[in-house]
Design an enzyme around this catalytic site. Structure first.
Site, PDB file in Angstrom:
ATOM      1  N   TYR A  80     102.833   9.224 -31.843  1.00 44.68           N
ATOM      2  CA  TYR A  80     103.848  10.584 -31.437  1.00 44.68           C
ATOM      3  C   TYR A  80     103.123  11.194 -30.372  1.00 44.68           C
ATOM      4  CZ  TYR A  80     106.709  14.538 -32.216  1.00 44.68           C
ATOM      5  OH  TYR A  80     107.399  15.535 -32.465  1.00 44.68           O
ATOM      6  N   TRP A 127     106.124  24.868 -40.467  1.00 47.26           N
ATOM      7  CA  TRP A 127     105.642  24.508 -39.216  1.00 47.26           C
ATOM      8  C   TRP A 127     106.918  24.830 -38.128  1.00 47.26           C
ATOM      9  CZ3 TRP A 127     101.467  23.483 -36.660  1.00 47.26           C
ATOM     10  CH2 TRP A 127     101.486  22.958 -35.381  1.00 47.26           C
ATOM     11  N   TRP A 128     108.182  24.770 -38.709  1.00 51.40           N
ATOM     12  CA  TRP A 128     109.104  25.299 -37.524  1.00 51.40           C
ATOM     13  C   TRP A 128     109.167  26.944 -37.533  1.00 51.40           C
ATOM     14  CZ3 TRP A 128     113.886  21.957 -39.881  1.00 51.40           C
ATOM     15  CH2 TRP A 128     113.688  20.860 -39.586  1.00 51.40           C
ATOM     16  N   HIS A 182      99.050  22.876 -31.857  1.00 53.52           N
ATOM     17  CA  HIS A 182      99.008  21.508 -32.162  1.00 53.52           C
ATOM     18  C   HIS A 182      97.819  20.993 -32.148  1.00 53.52           C
ATOM     19  CE1 HIS A 182     103.390  21.895 -31.229  1.00 53.52           C
ATOM     20  NE2 HIS A 182     103.498  20.475 -31.829  1.00 53.52           N
ATOM     21  N   TYR A 197     101.110  26.953 -27.387  1.00 56.28           N
ATOM     22  CA  TYR A 197     101.611  25.692 -27.930  1.00 56.28           C
ATOM     23  C   TYR A 197     100.820  24.442 -28.159  1.00 56.28           C
ATOM     24  CZ  TYR A 197     105.107  21.532 -28.462  1.00 56.28           C
ATOM     25  OH  TYR A 197     105.659  20.604 -28.922  1.00 56.28           O
TER      26      TYR A 197
END
Length: 106
Positions: free
Chosen positions: A43, A78-79, A24, A20
């Site tokens: 963010y 991306w999802w 990112h 993960y």
């Protein structure tokens, strides 16, 4: 009108924290551009290592195209790319639980 702060929780699957983070760290430039165009900035995503819960906090500019972001092709890709790492909805959007602000120190 000032920026709005949003916070929500997401859930990782076991054994995927490093992947993960790697994905990112290599955030796609076209996704970063889409987030900026949607008014998103500052963010952050935090991890609770005991529960694998992710806590996201972001600011969004008023009047930006935030609501259109889920319809952006890059967001959908991306999802799909991240779906194997986290709990998702049927369309691969990460499951999100909103967090209620209780205190702010500025």
């Amino acid at each position: 009108m000032s920026d709005e702060t949003l916070a929500f929780k997401m859930q990782l699957k076991p054994g995927v924290v490093a992947e993960y983070k790697r994905r990112h760290d290599e955030l796609w430039p076209d996704l970063a551009a889409a987030l900026r165009e949607a008014g998103i900035h500052d963010y952050w995503i935090f991890l609770d290592e005991d529960t694998l819960s992710l806590f996201a906090v972001l600011k969004r500019k008023p009047g930006a195209a935030f609501d259109a972001l889920p319809r952006q092709p890059v967001m959908r890709r991306w999802w799909d790319y991240m779906a194997d790492l986290m709990e998702v909805e049927p369309d691969n959007k990460p499951r999100q639980w909103p967090l209620t602000p209780l205190f702010h120190f500025n």
